[in-house]
Design an enzyme around this catalytic site. Sequence first.
Site, mmCIF file in Angstrom:
data_model
loop_
_atom_site.group_PDB
_atom_site.id
_atom_site.type_symbol
_atom_site.label_atom_id
_atom_site.label_comp_id
_atom_site.label_asym_id
_atom_site.label_seq_id
_atom_site.Cartn_x
_atom_site.Cartn_y
_atom_site.Cartn_z
ATOM 1 N N LYS A 121 -14.056 24.790 -13.487
ATOM 2 C CA LYS A 121 -14.217 26.228 -13.722
ATOM 3 C C LYS A 121 -14.937 26.918 -12.548
ATOM 4 O O LYS A 121 -15.503 26.244 -11.682
ATOM 5 C CB LYS A 121 -14.976 26.422 -15.044
ATOM 6 N N TYR B 199 -6.365 30.644 -23.169
ATOM 7 C CA TYR B 199 -7.341 30.548 -24.263
ATOM 8 C C TYR B 199 -6.915 31.375 -25.479
ATOM 9 O O TYR B 199 -7.773 31.786 -26.277
ATOM 10 C CB TYR B 199 -8.723 30.974 -23.771
ATOM 11 N N ASN C 259 -19.636 26.362 -18.307
ATOM 12 C CA ASN C 259 -19.838 24.935 -18.578
ATOM 13 C C ASN C 259 -18.965 24.010 -17.734
ATOM 14 O O ASN C 259 -18.613 22.918 -18.154
ATOM 15 C CB ASN C 259 -19.708 24.657 -20.072
ATOM 16 N N HIS D 164 -13.035 22.193 -18.135
ATOM 17 C CA HIS D 164 -12.217 22.203 -19.357
ATOM 18 C C HIS D 164 -11.428 20.912 -19.423
ATOM 19 O O HIS D 164 -10.978 20.411 -18.390
ATOM 20 C CB HIS D 164 -11.225 23.377 -19.344
ATOM 21 N N GLU E 203 -0.774 22.552 -22.295
ATOM 22 C CA GLU E 203 -1.614 23.039 -21.198
ATOM 23 C C GLU E 203 -1.084 22.585 -19.837
ATOM 24 O O GLU E 203 -1.153 23.330 -18.858
ATOM 25 C CB GLU E 203 -3.058 22.573 -21.405
HETATM 26 P P1 RTP Z 1 -12.860 23.909 -23.098
HETATM 27 O O1 RTP Z 1 -11.749 24.353 -24.036
HETATM 28 O O2 RTP Z 1 -13.217 24.947 -22.064
HETATM 29 O O3 RTP Z 1 -12.612 22.549 -22.541
HETATM 30 O O4 RTP Z 1 -14.191 23.706 -23.939
HETATM 31 P P2 RTP Z 1 -14.335 23.017 -25.356
HETATM 32 O O5 RTP Z 1 -13.036 22.477 -25.844
HETATM 33 O O6 RTP Z 1 -15.483 22.081 -25.246
HETATM 34 O O7 RTP Z 1 -14.762 24.267 -26.231
HETATM 35 P P3 RTP Z 1 -13.841 25.305 -27.041
HETATM 36 O O8 RTP Z 1 -14.315 25.330 -28.443
HETATM 37 O O9 RTP Z 1 -12.388 25.059 -26.786
HETATM 38 O O10 RTP Z 1 -14.270 26.692 -26.364
HETATM 39 C C1 RTP Z 1 -13.690 27.120 -25.156
HETATM 40 C C2 RTP Z 1 -14.764 27.664 -24.250
HETATM 41 O O11 RTP Z 1 -15.305 28.847 -24.833
HETATM 42 C C3 RTP Z 1 -16.686 28.919 -24.561
HETATM 43 N N1 RTP Z 1 -17.436 28.972 -25.798
HETATM 44 N N2 RTP Z 1 -18.444 29.751 -25.955
HETATM 45 N N3 RTP Z 1 -20.659 31.140 -27.011
HETATM 46 C C4 RTP Z 1 -20.029 30.231 -27.765
HETATM 47 O O12 RTP Z 1 -20.355 29.971 -28.897
HETATM 48 C C5 RTP Z 1 -18.890 29.549 -27.197
HETATM 49 N N4 RTP Z 1 -18.154 28.636 -27.805
HETATM 50 C C6 RTP Z 1 -17.230 28.272 -26.903
HETATM 51 C C7 RTP Z 1 -17.090 27.691 -23.794
HETATM 52 O O13 RTP Z 1 -17.170 28.015 -22.420
HETATM 53 C C8 RTP Z 1 -15.951 26.732 -24.055
HETATM 54 O O14 RTP Z 1 -15.791 25.839 -22.996
HETATM 55 MG MG MG Z 2 -11.252 23.618 -25.904
#
Ligand code: RTP
Ligand code: MG
Length: 143
Positions: free
Chosen positions: A11, A51, A114, A117, A128
Site C-alpha cells: 500500500k 474494495y 496498514n 493487502h 482480485e
Molecule cells: P485488506 O483487505 O486491506 O487486506 O485488509 P484486511 O482483509 O485485513 O481487512 P478488511 O476487513 O478487508 O478491511 C480492508 C481495509 O479497510 C481498512 N479498515 N479500517 N477503521 C476500521 O475499522 C477499518 N477496518 C478496516 C483497513 O485498512 C483494511 O486493511
Molecule cells: Mg480484506
Amino acid sequence: MAIERTLSIIKPDAVGGNHIGAIYSRFEEAGLKIVGAKMLHLDDEKAGGFYAEHKERPFYNDLVSFMTSGPVVVSVLEGENAIAKHREIMGATNPAEAAEGTIRKDFASSIDENAVHGSDSAESAKREIAYFFSDNEVLDRTR
Ligand code: RTP
Ligand code: MG
C-alpha cells in the site's frame, strides 16, 4: 497441500516508506514466488471497485482516499497454501494486534494505513488477480 495464487498489494504508506524490497523479502523467505508484478497509482474508480465489498462501511471513503494517495505495488504470489500463508505473514488488520515478526507489526502505523493487502479466500484471490492482471501477465515460474 495445493499450490495456490494470491493477490498482494503493497500500500502507499509502505511504498512511500521505501519498504518494497523488505516486504518482497518476507514473501520470498516464506517460500512464496512472485509470478506477476506491477506498480500503479490507483484512481478513485479502480481503488473503489477493488474494495466494493466495503462500500457501506464507515471507513470506505478514507480507505479509497488512502489507496489513491500514492503508488502501490500489486503482485501475484504463488506457493503451497499461499493464501493463508500470505495472511499469516501480513499479520492482523490492526497493527496494534499484529504478532511479532509480521509485516504489519514491522511496517504499518495504524488500521487505516496498514502497509499491505492480501486476498482472504480462494474466491477473492481469483477475482482480485483478474482485477489487476490479464492471463499473460501472470507468468509460469515452475521451470
Ligand atoms: P485488506 O483487505 O486491506 O487486506 O485488509 P484486511 O482483509 O485485513 O481487512 P478488511 O476487513 O478487508 O478491511 C480492508 C481495509 O479497510 C481498512 N479498515 N479500517 N477503521 C476500521 O475499522 C477499518 N477496518 C478496516 C483497513 O485498512 C483494511 O486493511
Ligand atoms: Mg480484506
